[in-house]
Design an enzyme around this catalytic site. Structure first.
Site, PDB file in Angstrom:
ATOM      1  N   GLN A  61       0.855  -1.199   0.000  1.00  0.00           N
ATOM      2  CA  GLN A  61       0.000   0.000   0.000  1.00  0.00           C
ATOM      3  C   GLN A  61       0.886   1.243   0.000  1.00  0.00           C
ATOM      4  O   GLN A  61       1.497   1.560   1.025  1.00  0.00           O
ATOM      5  CB  GLN A  61      -0.867  -0.047   1.254  1.00  0.00           C
ATOM      6  N   SER A  66       1.619   6.613   2.343  1.00  0.00           N
ATOM      7  CA  SER A  66       2.357   7.590   3.147  1.00  0.00           C
ATOM      8  C   SER A  66       3.624   8.072   2.445  1.00  0.00           C
ATOM      9  O   SER A  66       4.262   7.325   1.695  1.00  0.00           O
ATOM     10  CB  SER A  66       2.765   6.977   4.482  1.00  0.00           C
ATOM     11  N   GLU A  69      -9.149  -1.007   6.011  1.00  0.00           N
ATOM     12  CA  GLU A  69      -8.042  -1.113   6.973  1.00  0.00           C
ATOM     13  C   GLU A  69      -8.543  -0.873   8.399  1.00  0.00           C
ATOM     14  O   GLU A  69      -8.050  -1.450   9.352  1.00  0.00           O
ATOM     15  CB  GLU A  69      -6.962  -0.088   6.606  1.00  0.00           C
TER      16      GLU A  69
END
Ligand SMILES: Cc1cc2nc3c(=O)[nH]c(=O)nc-3n(C[C@H](O)[C@H](O)[C@H](O)COP(=O)(O)OP(=O)(O)OC[C@H]3O[C@@H](n4cnc5c(N)ncnc54)[C@H](O)[C@@H]3O)c2cc1C
Length: 381
Positions: free
Chosen positions: A132, A135, A250
């Site tokens: 993923q 960030s 999530e």
């Protein structure tokens, strides 16, 4: 014996539980190897991939997924039941179960049909691992400020920039990547989502060691990486919808998986004669886990009925990190720091240290509290 050819999609949760329990009992011998939890990272991933393949071949982890994704159909709640029964029977759930619940649904929803038809079955089979890429060094809580840039080129998009804290990227075959496709000040309205092959030229993966000693995290550096057209998820500049879909998974469905595992750790702690843990602490831990389970059950039921979950998954996420930290605080107090940190079975040490991260990943606890205050309680900013 049940095989994928004979497996009927269960109509009820009870039917799914009974059918899967029977299969687990019939396959006790070949499954025995999967009770093991330790080993090198590649060994663990390899073992869990084999378990996943076995569950896929028998059809169990295809339940609750549409046929277009390699599934057998049926209600989505069946997925939660299978992972719960697996953990109850003493087999650690594959890492990829969490990835499936976090990234899989967004790919099923937003990917072009041809891409979903290839990528999702491979994820379910354990043939592929995904990561993923959200960030960045300057964009965590404030994800909408991300800067990794994707510029249109002939036949696709050219990407440059950096991601950080990308879990297990060194082992990943694909990455669900968020990139800025609008102007730098476009906030959440100028972000697009892509499903990128990790072997695309121009990507450098650099490992970051976390405090429990695992190389979970990675920094990803993108140097003019070209993503072909068919890898866009959803609309150009519409990546925020994909991101919120992923975060709902999530914070919501993945919390269900986590509470199952946390409960098994609590049971182990309560049964450990070497642990000096009072009934009060065990009881309080059980209360927190029960609250989490009830919240999470509501989310799973809503997702299964295709009902919107909105911001309520922030409650699940906050309840999860509270319960997880409390449980491992109790373990540390009861087993003494020496036992947890010096124990030959490193699981307690690892799990204590990892529990500190539970109020950071998937959106920090403070952010969940802000969401609950502003969006659910209607309090001023
Ligand atoms: C185990 C783990 C796995 C992860 N895996 C991934 C992954 O696979 N992919 C990925 O993209 N990311 C991943 N992350 C990163 C994670 O999403 C971020 O760490 C998280 O969103 C917080 O961002 P940050 O670290 O930049 O902290 P910051 O956003 O800098 O926050 C620092 C502190 O300030 C507080 N804060 C910030 N803004 C506010 C505010 N508005 N109000 C109140 N308090 C605020 C935060 O709560 C936090 O305590 C992972 C993190 C962990 C710990």
């Amino acid at each position: 014996m049940t095989t994928v050819e004979t497996l009927m999609v269960p109509e009820t949760v009870a039917e799914a539980r009974t059918g899967f329990r029977t299969w687990l009992a019939e396959n006790r011998a070949p499954l025995e190897q999967f009770r093991e939890t330790g080993g090198e990272l590649t060994e663990i991933f390899d073992r869990l991939r084999r378990l996943q393949r076995m569950l896929y071949d028998a059809g169990w982890i295809r339940l609750g997924w549409p046929e277009s994704a390699g599934g057998l159909g049926g209600r989505r709640i069946l997925r939660s039941i299978i992972s719960e029964e697996l953990a109850h029977a003493g087999y650690p759930p594959p890492f990829s179960f969490a990835t499936q619940e976090v990234l899989g649904p967004a790919v099923a929803e937003f990917a072009p049909a041809e891409l979903a038809a290839v990528a999702l079955p491979r994820l379910l089979q354990g043939e592929e691992t995904w990561c993923q890429g959200f960030s960045e060094p300057g964009a965590g809580s404030d994800l909408a400020s991300l800067r990794l840039q994707a510029v249109r080129v002939d036949g696709g998009w050219q990407v440059s920039g950096e991601k950080v804290w990308t879990s297990w990227a060194q082992l990943a075959d694909r990455c669900l990547l968020l990139a800025r496709t609008g102007p730098s000040d476009s906030g959440h309205r100028g972000i697009s989502a892509f499903l990128l092959d990790m072997n695309t030229p121009g990507i450098t993966v650099s490992r970051l060691r976390s405090m429990n000693g695992d190389d979970e995290f990675c920094s990803l550096f993108f140097d003019n990486v070209v993503i072909p057209e068919g890898r866009l998820l959803g609309e150009v500049d519409g990546g925020w919808a994909v991101a919120t879909h992923v975060l709902a998974g999530e914070r919501g469905a993945a919390a269900w998986q986590r509470q199952i595992w946390l409960r098994s750790r609590l049971d182990e702690l309560a049964a450990d004669p070497a642990a000096d843990v009072g009934d009060d602490a065990i009881g309080e831990s059980l209360e927190l886990l029960t609250a989490l389970r009830l919240l999470s059950r509501r989310t799973v039921a809503r997702l299964s009925a295709d009902e919107p979950v909105g911001s309520t998954t922030s409650l699940d996420k906050l309840a999860m990190s509270t319960a997880e930290k409390f449980l491992f605080d109790v373990a540390l107090a009861g087993k003494s720091a020496d036992t947890v940190f010096g124990h030959p079975d490193e699981n307690w040490r690892n799990d204590y240290l990892y529990s500190r991260a539970s109020s950071i990943y998937g959106g920090a606890a403070e952010i969940q509290r802000n969401i609950i205050a502003e969006r659910l309680l209607g309090l001023p900013r």
